[in-house]
Design a protein around this motif. Structure first.
Motif, PDB file in Angstrom:
ATOM      1  N   VAL A  61       0.815  -1.212   0.000  1.00  0.00           N
ATOM      2  CA  VAL A  61       0.000   0.000   0.000  1.00  0.00           C
ATOM      3  C   VAL A  61       0.852   1.267   0.000  1.00  0.00           C
ATOM      4  N   GLN A  62       2.066   1.169   0.508  1.00  0.00           N
ATOM      5  CA  GLN A  62       2.897   2.338   0.811  1.00  0.00           C
ATOM      6  C   GLN A  62       2.999   3.321  -0.355  1.00  0.00           C
ATOM      7  N   ASN A  63       3.294   2.809  -1.550  1.00  0.00           N
ATOM      8  CA  ASN A  63       3.426   3.698  -2.699  1.00  0.00           C
ATOM      9  C   ASN A  63       2.305   3.504  -3.713  1.00  0.00           C
ATOM     10  N   ALA A  64       1.246   2.820  -3.274  1.00  0.00           N
ATOM     11  CA  ALA A  64       0.180   2.456  -4.211  1.00  0.00           C
ATOM     12  C   ALA A  64      -0.517   3.669  -4.811  1.00  0.00           C
ATOM     13  N   GLY A  65      -0.845   4.650  -3.964  1.00  0.00           N
ATOM     14  CA  GLY A  65      -1.558   5.819  -4.464  1.00  0.00           C
ATOM     15  C   GLY A  65      -0.770   6.562  -5.521  1.00  0.00           C
ATOM     16  N   ALA A  66       0.528   6.798  -5.241  1.00  0.00           N
ATOM     17  CA  ALA A  66       1.372   7.508  -6.197  1.00  0.00           C
ATOM     18  C   ALA A  66       1.543   6.714  -7.484  1.00  0.00           C
ATOM     19  N   GLU A  67       1.726   5.398  -7.369  1.00  0.00           N
ATOM     20  CA  GLU A  67       1.882   4.545  -8.554  1.00  0.00           C
ATOM     21  C   GLU A  67       0.623   4.566  -9.408  1.00  0.00           C
ATOM     22  N   ILE A  72      -1.980   6.728 -14.553  1.00  0.00           N
ATOM     23  CA  ILE A  72      -3.071   7.489 -15.172  1.00  0.00           C
ATOM     24  C   ILE A  72      -2.511   8.700 -15.908  1.00  0.00           C
ATOM     25  N   LEU A  73      -1.539   9.386 -15.302  1.00  0.00           N
ATOM     26  CA  LEU A  73      -0.915  10.548 -15.941  1.00  0.00           C
ATOM     27  C   LEU A  73      -0.192  10.157 -17.216  1.00  0.00           C
ATOM     28  N   TRP A  74       0.503   9.000 -17.193  1.00  0.00           N
ATOM     29  CA  TRP A  74       1.199   8.522 -18.396  1.00  0.00           C
ATOM     30  C   TRP A  74       0.204   8.274 -19.526  1.00  0.00           C
ATOM     31  N   LEU A  75      -0.890   7.604 -19.221  1.00  0.00           N
ATOM     32  CA  LEU A  75      -1.870   7.300 -20.253  1.00  0.00           C
ATOM     33  C   LEU A  75      -2.506   8.568 -20.795  1.00  0.00           C
ATOM     34  N   PHE A 115       9.559   7.121 -17.420  1.00  0.00           N
ATOM     35  CA  PHE A 115      10.426   6.209 -16.682  1.00  0.00           C
ATOM     36  C   PHE A 115      11.813   6.809 -16.439  1.00  0.00           C
ATOM     37  N   TYR A 116      12.214   7.756 -17.256  1.00  0.00           N
ATOM     38  CA  TYR A 116      13.472   8.459 -16.997  1.00  0.00           C
ATOM     39  C   TYR A 116      13.340   9.331 -15.746  1.00  0.00           C
ATOM     40  N   TYR A 117      12.135   9.942 -15.606  1.00  0.00           N
ATOM     41  CA  TYR A 117      11.879  10.805 -14.454  1.00  0.00           C
ATOM     42  C   TYR A 117      10.964  10.134 -13.432  1.00  0.00           C
ATOM     43  N   LYS A 118      10.930   8.818 -13.440  1.00  0.00           N
ATOM     44  CA  LYS A 118       9.993   8.086 -12.579  1.00  0.00           C
ATOM     45  C   LYS A 118      10.168   8.434 -11.110  1.00  0.00           C
ATOM     46  N   ASN A 119      11.385   8.391 -10.615  1.00  0.00           N
ATOM     47  CA  ASN A 119      11.621   8.667  -9.189  1.00  0.00           C
ATOM     48  C   ASN A 119      11.192  10.074  -8.806  1.00  0.00           C
ATOM     49  N   GLU A 120      11.508  11.041  -9.682  1.00  0.00           N
ATOM     50  CA  GLU A 120      11.135  12.425  -9.399  1.00  0.00           C
ATOM     51  C   GLU A 120       9.622  12.604  -9.395  1.00  0.00           C
ATOM     52  N   ILE A 121       8.953  11.995 -10.385  1.00  0.00           N
ATOM     53  CA  ILE A 121       7.492  12.126 -10.478  1.00  0.00           C
ATOM     54  C   ILE A 121       6.810  11.469  -9.287  1.00  0.00           C
ATOM     55  N   LEU A 122       7.263  10.247  -8.954  1.00  0.00           N
ATOM     56  CA  LEU A 122       6.663   9.548  -7.810  1.00  0.00           C
ATOM     57  C   LEU A 122       6.892  10.298  -6.507  1.00  0.00           C
ATOM     58  N   SER A 123       8.093  10.851  -6.369  1.00  0.00           N
ATOM     59  CA  SER A 123       8.407  11.622  -5.164  1.00  0.00           C
ATOM     60  C   SER A 123       7.497  12.841  -5.058  1.00  0.00           C
ATOM     61  N   PRO A 217       1.657  -1.109 -11.403  1.00  0.00           N
ATOM     62  CA  PRO A 217       1.886  -0.356 -12.638  1.00  0.00           C
ATOM     63  C   PRO A 217       1.660  -1.194 -13.890  1.00  0.00           C
ATOM     64  N   PHE A 218       1.089  -0.577 -14.902  1.00  0.00           N
ATOM     65  CA  PHE A 218       0.746  -1.158 -16.197  1.00  0.00           C
ATOM     66  C   PHE A 218      -0.399  -2.164 -16.085  1.00  0.00           C
TER      67      PHE A 218
END
Length: 297
Positions: A61-67, A72-75, A115-123, A217-218
């Motif tokens: 659950v910890q990162n579920a909301g952000a993931e 959704i943003l990617w799509l 995916f290049y900016y995945k960590n930044e976006i998730l953060s 994800p996906f």
């Protein structure tokens, strides 16, 4: 080729004032209805989703909301890019191979960016979620799940609203575009309602069983599209064939039309026209097949 042609024709039919008008009225009406229901029943909805979330392991659950929001943003980035391109260069829609390549290019491009900016976006998304007065991560994810469920109810209601009044618009189109084809409508609002209601209950059961996958994800995107497509496909197909008549149509094609159609529900405002596009695309496909039968007989 008829598949792509039918989708292109359905987009062109949206230039009709009457179809645009009923689509907007239908979309706004159900938006107001579900906003009111959501506000009045929010405490109960959060109670339900919190119960479902608490059944899952904390690490999951910890990162579920952000993931979930990330996917959704990617799509949406992919769909909006494709929509802008073809609205500016709509002549390319008639070129099937090129259309597929363009869609693949945008999907690949935004996949690389995200995916290049995945960590930044998730953060950033995790910080954004924490801005809201949530007492825990579980509560934040519960809110995300509750919003998704309410939005799914809104989408299904939009399809129901449009399908119940679709006969008038289909018959008007037939008079203008296929007047030489004899049509005997056998449309039944009760039958359409019962079909959609039955598939809606199955949708709820599948959602309760598969909801943990909404945070993978996906997989979540595939699951959402599959669930939405399932709940509308039978009602879409039945509403059209009850008006224009039945032909031999592969069930895979009905799935394909439904999948293409529900993808539009990821784009705000555009989603109001999704029910009309679903009906019209299947309508054009069947009518073109009827023309082929007439020409060959």
């Amino acid at each position: 080729m008829e598949f792509l042609y039918s989708i292109v024709e359905s987009f062109q039919d949206l230039t009709r004032k009457d179809i645009r008008k009923i689509s907007v009225i239908n979309g706004v009406f159900w938006a107001v209805v579900w906003i009111v229901i959501g506000v009045l029943g929010w405490r109960y909805m959060i109670g339900l989703t919190s119960f479902l979330i608490n059944l899952l392991p904390f690490k999951f659950v910890q990162n579920a909301g952000a993931e979930f929001i990330f996917m959704i943003l990617w799509l949406q980035a992919v769909l909006v890019s494709i929509g802008i391109f073809f609205s500016l260069f709509n002549s390319f829609l008639s070129k099937k191979t090129f259309s597929v390549l363009i869609a693949f290019f945008f999907a690949l491009f935004w996949s690389m960016v995200f995916f290049y900016y995945k960590n930044e976006i998730l953060s950033y998304l995790e910080r954004l979620i924490r801005i809201f007065p949530f007492e825990s991560i579980e509560q934040a994810v519960s809110v995300v799940l509750a919003v998704f469920i309410l939005y799914s109810f809104y989408i299904i209601s939009m399809y129901l609203g449009f399908l119940l009044f679709s006969e008038k618009y289909i018959l008007n189109l037939i008079k203008e575009e296929y007047a030489y084809i004899e049509i005997n409508s056998n449309f039944s609002k009760i039958k359409i309602f019962s079909i959609l209601l039955k598939d809606f209950f199955i949708f709820l059961i599948l959602l309760c069983l598969l909801y943990p996958l909404l945070f993978v994800p996906f997989v979540n995107i595939v699951l959402i599209i599959a669930l939405w497509a399932y709940v509308i496909k039978n009602a879409l197909y039945e509403s059209v064939i009850s008006i224009v008549g039945k032909i031999d149509m592969d069930n895979k094609l009905v799935w394909a039309f439904s999948i293409v159609n529900v993808i539009l529900n990821f784009i705000p405002m555009v989603n109001m026209f999704a029910p009309a596009l679903g009906v019209l695309s299947i309508y054009h496909y069947i009518m073109e097949k009827k023309i082929d039968l007439l020409e060959n007989s």
